[in-house]
Scaffold this motif. Structure first.
Motif, PDB file in Angstrom:
ATOM      1  N   LEU A  11       0.830  -1.198   0.000  1.00 44.53           N
ATOM      2  CA  LEU A  11       0.000   0.000   0.000  1.00 44.53           C
ATOM      3  C   LEU A  11       0.868   1.253   0.000  1.00 44.53           C
ATOM      4  O   LEU A  11       0.642   2.194  -0.777  1.00 44.53           O
ATOM      5  N   VAL A  12       1.876   1.287   0.859  1.00 43.10           N
ATOM      6  CA  VAL A  12       2.780   2.436   0.922  1.00 43.10           C
ATOM      7  C   VAL A  12       3.538   2.586  -0.397  1.00 43.10           C
ATOM      8  O   VAL A  12       3.728   3.697  -0.904  1.00 43.10           O
ATOM      9  N   ALA A  13       3.978   1.477  -0.970  1.00 43.12           N
ATOM     10  CA  ALA A  13       4.674   1.541  -2.254  1.00 43.12           C
ATOM     11  C   ALA A  13       3.780   2.132  -3.335  1.00 43.12           C
ATOM     12  O   ALA A  13       4.236   2.926  -4.174  1.00 43.12           O
ATOM     13  N   ALA A  14       2.495   1.771  -3.324  1.00 44.09           N
ATOM     14  CA  ALA A  14       1.560   2.320  -4.312  1.00 44.09           C
ATOM     15  C   ALA A  14       1.404   3.827  -4.132  1.00 44.09           C
ATOM     16  O   ALA A  14       1.316   4.575  -5.120  1.00 44.09           O
ATOM     17  N   MET A  15       1.380   4.289  -2.881  1.00 42.89           N
ATOM     18  CA  MET A  15       1.309   5.731  -2.628  1.00 42.89           C
ATOM     19  C   MET A  15       2.561   6.433  -3.145  1.00 42.89           C
ATOM     20  O   MET A  15       2.491   7.518  -3.743  1.00 42.89           O
ATOM     21  N   ARG A  16       3.714   5.822  -2.922  1.00 46.66           N
ATOM     22  CA  ARG A  16       4.968   6.424  -3.398  1.00 46.66           C
ATOM     23  C   ARG A  16       5.027   6.439  -4.923  1.00 46.66           C
ATOM     24  O   ARG A  16       5.576   7.370  -5.526  1.00 46.66           O
ATOM     25  N   ALA A  17       4.468   5.416  -5.539  1.00 50.73           N
ATOM     26  CA  ALA A  17       4.434   5.381  -6.999  1.00 50.73           C
ATOM     27  C   ALA A  17       3.562   6.508  -7.544  1.00 50.73           C
ATOM     28  O   ALA A  17       3.935   7.177  -8.526  1.00 50.73           O
ATOM     29  N   GLU A  18       2.406   6.721  -6.937  1.00 45.98           N
ATOM     30  CA  GLU A  18       1.530   7.815  -7.361  1.00 45.98           C
ATOM     31  C   GLU A  18       2.218   9.165  -7.212  1.00 45.98           C
ATOM     32  O   GLU A  18       2.139  10.031  -8.082  1.00 45.98           O
ATOM     33  N   GLU A  19       2.893   9.351  -6.079  1.00 44.14           N
ATOM     34  CA  GLU A  19       3.582  10.616  -5.829  1.00 44.14           C
ATOM     35  C   GLU A  19       4.663  10.865  -6.870  1.00 44.14           C
ATOM     36  O   GLU A  19       4.877  12.006  -7.299  1.00 44.14           O
ATOM     37  N   SER A  20       5.323   9.820  -7.297  1.00 47.81           N
ATOM     38  CA  SER A  20       6.470   9.957  -8.186  1.00 47.81           C
ATOM     39  C   SER A  20       6.114  10.474  -9.566  1.00 47.81           C
ATOM     40  O   SER A  20       6.997  10.968 -10.288  1.00 47.81           O
ATOM     41  N   ILE A  21       4.844  10.380  -9.959  1.00 47.01           N
ATOM     42  CA  ILE A  21       4.455  10.848 -11.292  1.00 47.01           C
ATOM     43  C   ILE A  21       3.725  12.191 -11.242  1.00 47.01           C
ATOM     44  O   ILE A  21       3.300  12.700 -12.277  1.00 47.01           O
ATOM     45  N   ARG A  22       3.597  12.779 -10.054  1.00 45.31           N
ATOM     46  CA  ARG A  22       2.984  14.102  -9.936  1.00 45.31           C
ATOM     47  C   ARG A  22       3.950  15.172 -10.435  1.00 45.31           C
ATOM     48  O   ARG A  22       5.180  15.055 -10.257  1.00 45.31           O
ATOM     49  N   PHE A  27       9.176  13.751  -4.005  1.00 46.60           N
ATOM     50  CA  PHE A  27      10.318  12.856  -4.214  1.00 46.60           C
ATOM     51  C   PHE A  27      10.013  12.017  -5.442  1.00 46.60           C
ATOM     52  O   PHE A  27       8.890  12.029  -5.954  1.00 46.60           O
ATOM     53  N   GLU A  28      11.002  11.270  -5.894  1.00 44.71           N
ATOM     54  CA  GLU A  28      10.793  10.363  -7.014  1.00 44.71           C
ATOM     55  C   GLU A  28      11.326   8.988  -6.638  1.00 44.71           C
ATOM     56  O   GLU A  28      12.493   8.839  -6.284  1.00 44.71           O
ATOM     57  N   ASP A  29      10.460   8.013  -6.708  1.00 48.52           N
ATOM     58  CA  ASP A  29      10.827   6.630  -6.429  1.00 48.52           C
ATOM     59  C   ASP A  29      10.525   5.805  -7.679  1.00 48.52           C
ATOM     60  O   ASP A  29       9.402   5.344  -7.874  1.00 48.52           O
ATOM     61  N   PRO A  30      11.511   5.613  -8.547  1.00 47.20           N
ATOM     62  CA  PRO A  30      11.259   4.911  -9.811  1.00 47.20           C
ATOM     63  C   PRO A  30      11.009   3.416  -9.650  1.00 47.20           C
ATOM     64  O   PRO A  30      10.634   2.747 -10.618  1.00 47.20           O
ATOM     65  N   PHE A  31      11.190   2.893  -8.431  1.00 45.81           N
ATOM     66  CA  PHE A  31      11.006   1.474  -8.182  1.00 45.81           C
ATOM     67  C   PHE A  31       9.634   1.150  -7.584  1.00 45.81           C
ATOM     68  O   PHE A  31       9.231  -0.009  -7.533  1.00 45.81           O
ATOM     69  N   ARG A  90      15.256   2.994  -0.722  1.00 45.17           N
ATOM     70  CA  ARG A  90      16.249   4.056  -0.570  1.00 45.17           C
ATOM     71  C   ARG A  90      17.661   3.606  -0.894  1.00 45.17           C
ATOM     72  O   ARG A  90      18.477   4.400  -1.349  1.00 45.17           O
ATOM     73  N   ALA A  91      17.976   2.343  -0.654  1.00 45.53           N
ATOM     74  CA  ALA A  91      19.316   1.844  -0.992  1.00 45.53           C
ATOM     75  C   ALA A  91      19.585   1.945  -2.490  1.00 45.53           C
ATOM     76  O   ALA A  91      20.742   1.983  -2.922  1.00 45.53           O
ATOM     77  N   TYR A  92      18.511   2.019  -3.281  1.00 48.68           N
ATOM     78  CA  TYR A  92      18.630   2.058  -4.736  1.00 48.68           C
ATOM     79  C   TYR A  92      18.440   3.460  -5.308  1.00 48.68           C
ATOM     80  O   TYR A  92      18.915   3.738  -6.412  1.00 48.68           O
ATOM     81  N   ARG A  93      17.731   4.318  -4.590  1.00 47.34           N
ATOM     82  CA  ARG A  93      17.378   5.604  -5.202  1.00 47.34           C
ATOM     83  C   ARG A  93      18.035   6.823  -4.564  1.00 47.34           C
ATOM     84  O   ARG A  93      18.112   7.869  -5.205  1.00 47.34           O
ATOM     85  N   LEU A  94      18.526   6.717  -3.335  1.00 43.96           N
ATOM     86  CA  LEU A  94      19.186   7.859  -2.709  1.00 43.96           C
ATOM     87  C   LEU A  94      20.676   7.859  -3.040  1.00 43.96           C
ATOM     88  O   LEU A  94      21.277   6.788  -3.213  1.00 43.96           O
TER      89      LEU A  94
END
Length: 270
Positions: A11-22, A27-31, A90-94
């Protein structure tokens, strides 16, 4: 995956995915899109149907802790631990330095699911994914994996405490305190008591039915870390959310009692 802890992570990942395309993303989480999968997006639809509104607490705290972890790195910390890491990427995107070591602790099913979702990606630091339940002797697992208790550490417990009994919360902080050298940083978020009491019953019912009820809240979040030698800085999520132009209502001054609040904490030892 149908375990409640796994579903909340998706669920949290889905929220982060939505945020990333705004266009105004924090922030941007491409994963996040691949990590959420269809199960995460379905969970998000169910959650939104239950809540009837969208307050961007996940989005705000994600950026807040992104920045806090990088501040810790700028201060010289090279050892990081994420508790109940879920689908955290974060280990992959920061922009961690390549010699930084990041330990992720979570249940085995979660570790394995994330490994599948990130099979084509390379972490930007030295990443150690440790399968362990936080109710068990996770410090022993961490030490066996090469964690150095004499080195300053940046700890992150994000979106975790509200699911735990008070005794477990205090036990968690006691363990962190014992493993934290001088100069360590501890990052965590806490639900205020008024926020828990005024949450829509439909949301609380959804979380209960999911098997992940919210049970811990406090309006004294500083005491959790202060009892173990940390000095704390408390941020009301609504304050920083307003500063970033994303909160749906004005922040209330901290002296006003009985206001629903979510607290973001950055604590330093010594």
């Amino acid at each position: 995956m149908d375990h409640p802890v796994e579903t909340t992570a998706l669920l949290v990942a889905a929220m982060r995915a939505e945020e990333s395309i705004r266009s105004d993303r924090l922030f941007e989480d491409p994963f996040a899109h691949d990590l959420a999968g269809e199960a995460g997006r379905a969970a998000l639809r169910d959650y939104r149907a239950a809540s009837g509104a969208s307050i961007p607490i996940i989005e705000v705290r994600t950026r807040y802790y992104d920045e806090a972890l990088l501040r810790a790195q700028d201060a010289g910390i090279t050892q990081f631990v994420i508790l109940a890491a879920g689908m955290d990427a974060r280990a992959y995107r920061l922009p961690f330095r390549s010699h930084a070591r990041l330990f992720e602790l979570d249940q085995r099913a979660m570790i394995e699911a994330k490994a599948r979702g990130l099979s084509a990606a390379e972490p930007r630091c030295e990443r150690h994914a440790l399968a362990v339940n936080l109710a068990d002797d996770w410090p022993a697992v961490l030490l066996a994996a090469g964690f150095d208790p004499n080195a300053p550490t940046a700890w992150l417990a994000e979106g975790l405490l509200q699911y735990l009994e008070a005794s477990v919360v205090h036990g968690l902080f006691e363990r962190i305190g014992r493993l934290s050298a001088r100069g360590s940083v501890l990052l965590y978020d806490v639900v205020g008591e008024a926020l828990l009491s005024v949450m829509r019953e439909s949301v609380l019912r959804y979380m209960r039915e999911l098997g992940a009820p919210w049970i811990f809240a406090t309006d004294d979040p500083a005491s959790l870390a202060a009892a173990h030698g940390f000095q704390t800085e408390i941020t009301d999520a609504s304050v920083i959310g307003n500063a970033w132009g994303r909160w749906p209502f004005p922040a209330t001054p901290p002296h006003v009692q009985g206001v629903p609040r979510g607290y973001l904490v950055e604590a330093r030892k010594g």
